[in-house]
Design a protein around this motif. Structure first.
Motif, PDB file in Angstrom:
ATOM      1  N   ALA A  28       6.684  16.750  -6.118  1.00 39.16           N
ATOM      2  CA  ALA A  28       6.528  16.783  -7.720  1.00 39.16           C
ATOM      3  C   ALA A  28       5.900  18.091  -8.045  1.00 39.16           C
ATOM      4  O   ALA A  28       6.383  18.681  -8.897  1.00 39.16           O
ATOM      5  CB  ALA A  28       5.485  15.675  -8.188  1.00 39.16           C
ATOM      6  N   PHE A  29       4.816  18.350  -7.248  1.00 38.02           N
ATOM      7  CA  PHE A  29       4.313  19.768  -7.465  1.00 38.02           C
ATOM      8  C   PHE A  29       5.474  20.844  -7.351  1.00 38.02           C
ATOM      9  O   PHE A  29       5.614  21.914  -8.005  1.00 38.02           O
ATOM     10  CB  PHE A  29       2.900  19.885  -6.705  1.00 38.02           C
ATOM     11  CG  PHE A  29       2.253  21.435  -7.076  1.00 38.02           C
ATOM     12  CD1 PHE A  29       1.788  21.646  -8.181  1.00 38.02           C
ATOM     13  CD2 PHE A  29       2.190  22.332  -5.890  1.00 38.02           C
ATOM     14  CE1 PHE A  29       1.187  22.631  -8.613  1.00 38.02           C
ATOM     15  CE2 PHE A  29       1.639  23.769  -6.399  1.00 38.02           C
ATOM     16  CZ  PHE A  29       1.073  23.756  -7.589  1.00 38.02           C
ATOM     17  N   ARG A  52      -3.392  10.341  -5.046  1.00 37.33           N
ATOM     18  CA  ARG A  52      -3.360   9.419  -3.922  1.00 37.33           C
ATOM     19  C   ARG A  52      -2.191   8.765  -4.268  1.00 37.33           C
ATOM     20  O   ARG A  52      -1.582   8.107  -3.079  1.00 37.33           O
ATOM     21  CB  ARG A  52      -4.700   8.518  -3.986  1.00 37.33           C
ATOM     22  CG  ARG A  52      -4.899   7.730  -2.732  1.00 37.33           C
ATOM     23  CD  ARG A  52      -6.350   7.012  -2.962  1.00 37.33           C
ATOM     24  NE  ARG A  52      -7.196   7.991  -2.828  1.00 37.33           N
ATOM     25  CZ  ARG A  52      -8.511   7.535  -2.995  1.00 37.33           C
ATOM     26  NH1 ARG A  52      -8.872   6.451  -3.631  1.00 37.33           N
ATOM     27  NH2 ARG A  52      -9.520   8.536  -2.740  1.00 37.33           N
ATOM     28  N   ASP A  53      -1.882   8.379  -5.345  1.00 34.79           N
ATOM     29  CA  ASP A  53      -0.671   7.509  -5.732  1.00 34.79           C
ATOM     30  C   ASP A  53       0.556   8.128  -5.259  1.00 34.79           C
ATOM     31  O   ASP A  53       1.452   7.441  -5.003  1.00 34.79           O
ATOM     32  CB  ASP A  53      -0.790   7.197  -7.337  1.00 34.79           C
ATOM     33  CG  ASP A  53      -1.826   6.336  -7.635  1.00 34.79           C
ATOM     34  OD1 ASP A  53      -2.500   5.570  -6.651  1.00 34.79           O
ATOM     35  OD2 ASP A  53      -2.333   5.991  -8.765  1.00 34.79           O
ATOM     36  N   ARG A  54       0.562   9.468  -5.920  1.00 32.72           N
ATOM     37  CA  ARG A  54       1.802  10.402  -5.314  1.00 32.72           C
ATOM     38  C   ARG A  54       2.094  10.250  -3.568  1.00 32.72           C
ATOM     39  O   ARG A  54       3.249  10.252  -3.426  1.00 32.72           O
ATOM     40  CB  ARG A  54       1.701  11.582  -5.786  1.00 32.72           C
ATOM     41  CG  ARG A  54       1.778  11.628  -7.288  1.00 32.72           C
ATOM     42  CD  ARG A  54       2.569  12.887  -7.812  1.00 32.72           C
ATOM     43  NE  ARG A  54       1.801  14.381  -7.379  1.00 32.72           N
ATOM     44  CZ  ARG A  54       0.961  14.654  -7.685  1.00 32.72           C
ATOM     45  NH1 ARG A  54       0.160  14.124  -8.736  1.00 32.72           N
ATOM     46  NH2 ARG A  54       0.193  15.840  -7.124  1.00 32.72           N
ATOM     47  N   ARG A  55       0.932  10.279  -2.796  1.00 29.30           N
ATOM     48  CA  ARG A  55       1.341  10.338  -1.604  1.00 29.30           C
ATOM     49  C   ARG A  55       1.865   9.052  -1.172  1.00 29.30           C
ATOM     50  O   ARG A  55       2.631   9.082  -0.487  1.00 29.30           O
ATOM     51  CB  ARG A  55      -0.188  10.200  -0.784  1.00 29.30           C
ATOM     52  CG  ARG A  55      -0.840  11.709  -1.036  1.00 29.30           C
ATOM     53  CD  ARG A  55      -1.206  12.270   0.450  1.00 29.30           C
ATOM     54  NE  ARG A  55      -1.397  13.596   0.352  1.00 29.30           N
ATOM     55  CZ  ARG A  55      -2.549  14.084   0.372  1.00 29.30           C
ATOM     56  NH1 ARG A  55      -3.428  13.318   0.706  1.00 29.30           N
ATOM     57  NH2 ARG A  55      -2.977  15.303   0.447  1.00 29.30           N
ATOM     58  N   LYS A  56       1.292   7.796  -1.982  1.00 30.54           N
ATOM     59  CA  LYS A  56       2.097   6.773  -1.440  1.00 30.54           C
ATOM     60  C   LYS A  56       3.541   6.648  -1.713  1.00 30.54           C
ATOM     61  O   LYS A  56       4.310   6.046  -1.175  1.00 30.54           O
ATOM     62  CB  LYS A  56       1.164   5.472  -2.177  1.00 30.54           C
ATOM     63  CG  LYS A  56       0.278   4.736  -1.369  1.00 30.54           C
ATOM     64  CD  LYS A  56      -0.357   3.491  -1.854  1.00 30.54           C
ATOM     65  CE  LYS A  56      -1.700   3.814  -2.288  1.00 30.54           C
ATOM     66  NZ  LYS A  56      -2.266   2.852  -3.550  1.00 30.54           N
ATOM     67  N   LEU A  57       3.690   7.111  -3.115  1.00 31.32           N
ATOM     68  CA  LEU A  57       5.006   7.086  -3.674  1.00 31.32           C
ATOM     69  C   LEU A  57       5.935   8.016  -2.482  1.00 31.32           C
ATOM     70  O   LEU A  57       7.023   7.597  -2.128  1.00 31.32           O
ATOM     71  CB  LEU A  57       5.199   7.609  -4.923  1.00 31.32           C
ATOM     72  CG  LEU A  57       6.404   8.005  -5.686  1.00 31.32           C
ATOM     73  CD1 LEU A  57       7.210   6.752  -5.647  1.00 31.32           C
ATOM     74  CD2 LEU A  57       6.172   8.693  -6.730  1.00 31.32           C
ATOM     75  N   LEU A  58       5.648   9.174  -2.168  1.00 34.21           N
ATOM     76  CA  LEU A  58       6.146  10.006  -1.393  1.00 34.21           C
ATOM     77  C   LEU A  58       6.199   9.470  -0.200  1.00 34.21           C
ATOM     78  O   LEU A  58       7.640   9.463   0.583  1.00 34.21           O
ATOM     79  CB  LEU A  58       5.448  11.338  -1.032  1.00 34.21           C
ATOM     80  CG  LEU A  58       5.505  12.222  -2.548  1.00 34.21           C
ATOM     81  CD1 LEU A  58       4.391  13.447  -2.221  1.00 34.21           C
ATOM     82  CD2 LEU A  58       6.757  12.897  -3.101  1.00 34.21           C
ATOM     83  N   ALA A  59       5.578   8.711   0.615  1.00 34.08           N
ATOM     84  CA  ALA A  59       5.779   8.125   1.885  1.00 34.08           C
ATOM     85  C   ALA A  59       6.692   7.150   1.816  1.00 34.08           C
ATOM     86  O   ALA A  59       7.485   6.922   2.461  1.00 34.08           O
ATOM     87  CB  ALA A  59       4.253   7.568   2.083  1.00 34.08           C
ATOM     88  N   THR A  60       6.748   6.354   0.457  1.00 27.57           N
ATOM     89  CA  THR A  60       7.701   5.325   0.497  1.00 27.57           C
ATOM     90  C   THR A  60       8.971   5.870   0.110  1.00 27.57           C
ATOM     91  O   THR A  60      10.314   5.561   1.056  1.00 27.57           O
ATOM     92  CB  THR A  60       7.620   4.416  -0.907  1.00 27.57           C
ATOM     93  OG1 THR A  60       6.182   3.902  -0.697  1.00 27.57           O
ATOM     94  CG2 THR A  60       8.313   3.307  -1.175  1.00 27.57           C
TER      95      THR A  60
END
Ligand SMILES: [Mg+2]
Length: 435
Positions: A314-315, A386-394
């Protein structure tokens, strides 16, 4: 002392096509990323090359030069598969020290193999075994020299099916007939910089003192080049590539600003996924656009920005958007675009998000970057990291399981309604593999 044996396949993509389809053998073949007369060849068979057709030749032009040329759509998966087989064959004869591209690899010569006669015998065996076990169309040019730079140069001196040895005592006179741009690492921009230092020929390059090369290269790379040209041995590149990226020749229906931006968006997502896969962080990002050379005289442009230390899709997409709107969006008739992430650092050296929204602070929603700065603007409206990390991993897991573009961000595609994504990304190979 001969220490490097460099194997370079001749007309690699076209040779694979000829190998897999006997009807193409002995014929001029052009490999294209998209089936269209406005497309251009990303590879040409040797039979096409003698007619003046090469990488970059437009399809229409190629057909004019050779009306019965076979135009073949590139199939990257095939080229990768043959590549792995070729590396295995070479490695069974002499340990492969590094793979430099899809059609280039290097073996280090040790002990008695460093003597000319033995090294040449080894090269001949490698060539024969490749023809036997990978295919009779898979011809190579081999270069043998004191180091990688010179061995690569030697491999380019005789094509096709070459075998060239450069020994230390032949330097530098043996190379005087070549232009400096024959050396890997001296591209068009470097040629200009060298010219500004009064260096136009190989003889002048060799005559230049170390300090002058340092100036020309703008740093230690110039001093290293001075030593490499003199045959000094050097190790393979660092394990972590310093940059990664992708570029694409645009298919005809995407050769407009919105289409170019849509492709850049996908390339950025792909590059970000590779960061996470390799577990490295990028510290800067650059975007380039190349245009059809028209009357307006635009050849393209590039932009770059610092991105802290990130592997966040996203960044990077927000950064892309800002770079794009800083002028790239005004370039007419884009034909090729690319994204590069630079200054990669390994996870172990990652110092947390420099902009202050790493895990520790993300949930506090306190963005500490100065108002109006790139990071402050791009952080607005984003989920906590932290939420984005989870999203990205998914996303990475889904894409790994079901294909590259199963799930992707559409966030930066506003304004692209009139440019639907018709491009089938997994069928278009990266040009980076051509390097
Ligand atoms: Mg090659």
């Amino acid at each position: 002392m001969l220490r490097s044996l460099f194997v370079d396949f001749n007309s690699y993509f076209a040779s694979v096509e000829q190998q897999l389809n006997p009807a193409l053998r002995g014929r001029p073949v052009g490999v294209v990323p998209v089936m269209a007369d406005t497309s251009c060849c990303i590879a040409a068979s040797y039979e096409a090359k003698v007619l003046g057709i090469g990488t970059g030749t437009g399809v229409a032009e190629a057909k004019r030069l050779c009306p019965d040329i076979a135009i073949v759509l590139a199939d990257h998966a095939k080229y990768v598969e043959v590549h792995h087989r070729a590396v295995a064959v070479v490695d069974s004869i002499a340990p492969v020290r590094q793979v430099l591209s899809i059609d280039e690899m290097e073996c280090e010569l040790t002990g008695r193999w460093q003597h000319r006669a033995r090294a040449v015998a080894l090269a001949e065996r490698i060539k024969t075994e490749l023809l036997t076990h990978v295919g009779e169309c898979m011809r190579t040019s081999v270069g043998i020299a004191p180091n990688t730079l010179l061995a690569k140069l030697a491999s380019n001196m005789q094509k096709p099916n070459g075998l060239t040895v450069i020994e230390l005592h032949e330097l530098p006179a043996r190379l005087y007939e070549l232009p400096p741009k024959a050396i890997s690492g001296i591209g068009p921009r470097m040629v200009q910089r060298l010219a500004r230092c009064g260096i136009h020929t190989m003889a002048e390059l060799y005559a230049a003192p170390r300090e002058l090369l340092r100036t020309a290269w703008g740093g230690v790379a110039g001093a290293e080049m001075y030593d490499k040209l003199r045959g000094q041995w050097y190790g393979p590149r660092e394990k972590v590539a310093k940059s990664l990226g992708h570029s694409h020749v645009l298919p005809p229906d995407l050769r407009h600003p919105a289409g170019a931006f849509a492709v850049l968006n996908r390339l950025t997502q792909k590059a970000a996924m590779r960061l996470r896969k390799q577990n490295v962080y990028a510290t800067s990002m650059s975007v380039h656009v190349r245009c059809r050379r028209g009357r307006a005289g635009h050849t393209g442009d590039e932009r770059a920005a610092q991105v802290g230390e990130t592997q966040d899709t996203a960044f990077l997409l927000h950064t892309l958007e800002q770079l794009w709107h800083s002028g790239l969006h005004l370039l007419p008739q884009p034909v090729m675009v690319g994204v590069q992430l630079h200054g990669l650092i390994e996870a172990g050296q990652h110092t947390g998000d420099l902009f202050g929204f790493d895990e520790a602070t993300a949930d506090a929603q306190a963005v500490t970057a100065p108002a109006g700065s790139l990071s402050a603007r791009t952080a607005q409206g984003m989920a906590p990291l932290r939420d984005r990390r989870k999203l990205l991993a998914t996303i990475d897991t889904l894409n790994g399981k079901h294909g590259k573009n199963t799930v992707y961000f559409a966030s930066a595609q506003a304004g692209l309604d009139h440019a639907p994504m018709r491009i089938a990304f997994n069928r278009i190979p990266d040009l980076e593999s051509e390097r």
